[in-house]
Design an enzyme around this catalytic site. Structure first.
Site, PDB file in Angstrom:
ATOM      1  N   SER A  95       0.836  -1.295  -0.007  1.00 50.51           N
ATOM      2  CA  SER A  95       0.062   0.094   0.189  1.00 50.51           C
ATOM      3  C   SER A  95       0.876   1.296   0.055  1.00 50.51           C
ATOM      4  CB  SER A  95      -0.931  -0.003   1.149  1.00 50.51           C
ATOM      5  OG  SER A  95      -0.163   0.300   2.424  1.00 50.51           O
ATOM      6  N   SER A 155      -3.202   6.606   5.911  1.00 50.85           N
ATOM      7  CA  SER A 155      -2.736   5.529   6.657  1.00 50.85           C
ATOM      8  C   SER A 155      -3.609   5.405   7.685  1.00 50.85           C
ATOM      9  CB  SER A 155      -1.462   5.949   7.178  1.00 50.85           C
ATOM     10  OG  SER A 155      -0.723   5.004   8.193  1.00 50.85           O
ATOM     11  N   SER A 158       0.744   3.712   2.389  1.00 46.30           N
ATOM     12  CA  SER A 158       0.698   4.498   3.646  1.00 46.30           C
ATOM     13  C   SER A 158       2.005   4.815   4.201  1.00 46.30           C
ATOM     14  CB  SER A 158       0.019   3.356   4.724  1.00 46.30           C
ATOM     15  OG  SER A 158       1.069   2.487   4.678  1.00 46.30           O
ATOM     16  N   LYS A 197       4.546   0.351   9.846  1.00 48.04           N
ATOM     17  CA  LYS A 197       4.578   1.722  10.091  1.00 48.04           C
ATOM     18  C   LYS A 197       5.714   2.090  10.990  1.00 48.04           C
ATOM     19  CE  LYS A 197       0.068   1.512   8.915  1.00 48.04           C
ATOM     20  NZ  LYS A 197      -0.125   2.211   7.544  1.00 48.04           N
TER      21      LYS A 197
END
Length: 299
Positions: free
Chosen positions: A89, A247, A91, A146
């Site tokens: 993704s 995100s 994010s 993350k």
């Protein structure tokens, strides 16, 4: 439980290891006795053709025995040293692109058994600014990636103007995270060009993206809806994506328990470009090129 591939890898290692051990310590000595008996009976050296007839090694035993060291090395490397992951993704833009293949250092935050995921050796803890892979708390079968923003005991504030403020445990002042080098990015969201900043988070300087036309969705925050302030519990971490307005992170679903940590993302080992023209006939899963300039360490 560990993921299915890890379990299959462990079972394959155990199975081929048992066959290897039985062959080395039980079946091979019996074959040697047969060969010795045949040699004594023949009164001369036994050639290879006779060995095959007198004491053949079954092909499945030979295959399993030769596969065991290879499978064992892969299992050890993937379970305790490095594991490859693919970025699915946007994010973590601009740090990580869709199509980046990364190496995750499995021993960064402790060694865990690959089946039950029990930590048997502590080797370190996440630091502010680390890019980490973890099992998504609402659904641990999914891996997320993350950046660590808040450590245990920290007070984290994220204001409506998208400014981050951190008050470490034991201090009385919430210090705004420094942002420098603002510029319009080449990345877009819809028709809007995102704004890129250099964020100084702990000892890590990295780039983040902000959508200037998107309002902050504060009502989605937990644990207190409508309030952009959190106190990170003991043994847990507050994480955010570098692409701040695209995100799903701790602002929306909560904290990452220490038990969910998989490892630290340390390098991009390959990067495929999947962007294609609208009229392209190629399937979406076929890359259009390799981004060699992306290969290297992660900041």
């Amino acid at each position: 439980m560990a993921n299915t591939f890890s379990i299959i890898l462990v079972l394959a290692t155990i199975f081929t290891g048992i066959i290897w051990a039985l062959d080395k310590f039980l079946w091979a000595p019996k074959r040697q006795l047969k060969i010795a008996a045949a040699a004594e009976k023949a009164g001369s050296q036994v050639d290879a053709e006779i060995i095959v007839r007198v004491a053949p090694q079954p092909s499945w035993v030979e295959s399993a025995s030769s596969m065991f060291p290879v499978i064992a090395l892969i299992m050890i490397f993937r379970s305790f040293i490095y594991e490859p992951f693919q970025i699915p993704s946007k994010s973590m833009l601009p740090t990580l692109y869709v199509g980046d293949f990364i190496l995750v250092q499995k021993f960064a935050y402790g060694l865990r058994d690959p089946v039950f995921d029990h930590k048997f050796l502590n080797t370190g803890e996440p630091k502010r600014g680390d890019v980490i892979v973890f099992r998504y708390p609402p659904n641990p079968t999914i891996d997320y990636i993350k950046r660590v923003v808040g450590l245990p005991g920290d007070l984290i504030r994220y204001s409506v103007d998208k400014k981050l403020c951190i008050q470490p445990q034991g201090t009385s002042v919430c210090k705004p995270v420094k942002l420098t080098d603002m510029q319009e990015s080449d990345f877009t969201q819809g028709m809007t060009h995102l704004i890129e900043y250099n964020e100084h988070l702990g000892d890590i300087n990295h780039h983040i993206l902000i959508n200037p036309s998107r309002r902050d969705n504060r009502m989605a925050y937990v644990p207190r809806p409508g309030i952009g302030e959190w106190i990170v519990p003991k043994g847990e971490y507050f994480v955010m994506g570098d692409n701040r307005d695209n995100s799903a992170d701790s602002r929306y679903w909560g904290f990452v328990p220490e038990a969910n940590l998989v490892g630290k993302a340390v390098a991009i080992w390959m990067s495929f470009d999947f962007d294609r023209k609208p009229d392209s006939f190629l399937p979406s899963w076929i890359p259009t090129g390799v981004r060699f300039n992306r290969i290297g360490s992660i900041k």
